[in-house]
Design an enzyme around this catalytic site. Structure first.
Site, short mmCIF file in Angstrom:
data_model
loop_
_atom_site.label_atom_id
_atom_site.label_comp_id
_atom_site.label_asym_id
_atom_site.label_seq_id
_atom_site.Cartn_x
_atom_site.Cartn_y
_atom_site.Cartn_z
N GLY A 16 0.82 -1.21 0.00
CA GLY A 16 0.00 0.00 0.00
C GLY A 16 0.85 1.26 0.00
O GLY A 16 2.08 1.20 -0.05
N TYR A 157 -13.80 3.62 11.99
CA TYR A 157 -12.34 3.78 11.83
C TYR A 157 -11.71 4.32 13.12
O TYR A 157 -10.69 3.81 13.60
CB TYR A 157 -12.09 4.72 10.65
CG TYR A 157 -10.64 4.88 10.25
CD1 TYR A 157 -10.03 3.97 9.38
CD2 TYR A 157 -9.87 5.95 10.69
CE1 TYR A 157 -8.72 4.13 8.98
CE2 TYR A 157 -8.56 6.12 10.31
CZ TYR A 157 -7.98 5.21 9.45
OH TYR A 157 -6.67 5.38 9.06
P1 NAD Z 1 -3.47 1.94 1.37
O1 NAD Z 1 -4.90 1.70 1.05
O2 NAD Z 1 -2.59 2.51 0.33
O3 NAD Z 1 -2.80 0.60 1.91
C1 NAD Z 1 -3.45 -0.30 2.76
C2 NAD Z 1 -3.05 -1.69 2.30
O4 NAD Z 1 -3.72 -2.63 3.14
C3 NAD Z 1 -3.47 -1.97 0.86
O5 NAD Z 1 -2.35 -2.40 0.11
C4 NAD Z 1 -4.50 -3.07 1.00
O6 NAD Z 1 -4.50 -4.00 -0.06
C5 NAD Z 1 -4.08 -3.71 2.31
N1 NAD Z 1 -5.18 -4.47 2.89
C6 NAD Z 1 -6.46 -4.08 3.01
N2 NAD Z 1 -7.18 -5.08 3.55
C7 NAD Z 1 -6.34 -6.10 3.76
C8 NAD Z 1 -6.48 -7.40 4.28
N3 NAD Z 1 -7.68 -7.87 4.68
N4 NAD Z 1 -5.39 -8.21 4.36
C9 NAD Z 1 -4.18 -7.76 3.95
N5 NAD Z 1 -3.98 -6.54 3.44
C10 NAD Z 1 -5.04 -5.72 3.35
O7 NAD Z 1 -3.50 2.84 2.68
P2 NAD Z 1 -2.26 3.59 3.40
O8 NAD Z 1 -2.48 5.02 3.28
O9 NAD Z 1 -0.96 2.99 3.00
O10 NAD Z 1 -2.58 3.18 4.92
C11 NAD Z 1 -1.76 2.30 5.65
C12 NAD Z 1 -2.18 2.33 7.12
O11 NAD Z 1 -2.01 3.65 7.62
C13 NAD Z 1 -3.65 1.99 7.33
O12 NAD Z 1 -3.77 1.23 8.51
C14 NAD Z 1 -4.31 3.33 7.49
O13 NAD Z 1 -5.48 3.25 8.25
C15 NAD Z 1 -3.21 4.10 8.20
N6 NAD Z 1 -3.29 5.55 8.04
C16 NAD Z 1 -3.18 6.13 6.83
C17 NAD Z 1 -3.23 7.51 6.72
C18 NAD Z 1 -3.09 8.21 5.41
O14 NAD Z 1 -3.20 9.43 5.40
N7 NAD Z 1 -2.83 7.51 4.32
C19 NAD Z 1 -3.43 8.29 7.87
C20 NAD Z 1 -3.55 7.66 9.09
C21 NAD Z 1 -3.47 6.28 9.17
#
Ligand code: NAD
Length: 251
Positions: A16, A157
């Site tokens: 991700g 969330y």
């Molecule tokens: P993203 O959607 O790019 O990546 C998340 C990844 O998790 C994806 O590759 C997806 O395929 C994988 N995923 C989803 N369901 C899954 C499952 N059941 N089994 C295995 N893999 C699974 O999102 P991101 O921005 O890289 O977010 C990563 C983490 O950071 C998340 O936990 C998100 O909640 C947290 N987060 C992100 C932000 C932001 O601004 N992007 C802010 C705060 C927290």
């Protein structure tokens, strides 16, 4: 002189937006990294392989669904048979199902909980015994600023992300004497596909509210993860490291 093998790191959500950079920085820090993500994301996996071609040897991919306990157990036993004990676990898999509570379906609640909260349990459970037995482990769970502040349309969330920190503090107490640390990193809003899904107007409002004046980059988050995953970070446990550009300040 015999060199010890590189520490083995597993990163869920590893292909991700944030996970890819976490894999890259851990590999550059000399870890053997296994990115875990859904098998269904073939297109993204191809791009991931291309992007990480520079650290090709140090990053491999294993498919698993973190919401499925059996899938996680099988994954960890497969990895441990092939490569040895998992020493670093980063739980970055996550989804959103944004909608105000009055319209939220039980499915939107449960799907999110199964990935964002159960997923952390499902991955920690099969690695924790090996870590404590070997006397070393680093677990970093990715929470969110919205778990600290709450966010409109994110009761599911925000609850899951706050839960991740409660989980981490409790597990930190259980493992502290065995050389295993458990911490959370709480990103603010980052420049990733998850945030790109938000409308341009809302995105601008978000940026206006960030003292540093920009969205976070995946590198900002990965930096914090690598810090907590380091061998010499053993005195930091049960902590939450906010990486949010000053968006939410607390102590
Ligand atoms: P993203 O959607 O790019 O990546 C998340 C990844 O998790 C994806 O590759 C997806 O395929 C994988 N995923 C989803 N369901 C899954 C499952 N059941 N089994 C295995 N893999 C699974 O999102 P991101 O921005 O890289 O977010 C990563 C983490 O950071 C998340 O936990 C998100 O909640 C947290 N987060 C992100 C932000 C932001 O601004 N992007 C802010 C705060 C927290």
């Amino acid at each position: 002189m015999s060199l010890s093998p590189p520490r083995l790191a597993v990163v869920t959500g590893g292909i991700g937006g944030l996970g890819t950079e976490i894999c890259r920085q851990l590999a550059r820090a000399g870890r053997h990294v296994i990115a875990v993500d859904l098998a269904t994301r073939e297109e993204r996996l191809a791009a991931f392989r291309q992007e990480l071609a520079d650290s090709h040897d140090a990053v491999t991919f294993e498919p698993a669904d973190v919401s499925d306990f059996d899938s996680c157990q099988q994954l960890i036993s497969r990895i441990e048979q092939q490569h040895g004990g998992v020493e670093i676990l980063v739980n970055a898999a996550g989804i959103t199902r944004d909608v105000s509570l009055r319209k939220m379906t039980p499915q939107q609640w449960h799907e999110l909980m199964q990935v964002n909260l159960d997923g952390v349990f499902n991955m920690c459970r099969p690695v924790v015994e090996g870590m404590t037995a070997r006397g070393f482990g680093r677990i970093v769970n990715i929470s969110s600023v919205n778990g600290q502040t709450g966010q409109f349309g994110q009761t599911n969330y925000s609850a899951a992300k706050a839960g991740v920190h409660g989980f981490s503090m409790a597990l930190a107490r259980e493992t502290a004497r065995k050389g295993v640390t458990v911490n959370t990193v709480s990103p603010g809003y980052c420049d990733t596909p998850m945030v790109a899904a938000v409308s341009a107007e809302i995105r601008q409002q978000i940026v206006d509210g960030i003292p540093v004046g920009r969205l976070g980059s995946p590198a900002d988050i990965a930096r914090a993860v690598c810090f907590l995953a380091a061998d010499d970070a053993g005195y930091i446990t049960g902590a939450n490291l906010p990486v949010n550009g000053g968006y939410f300040m607390s102590f």
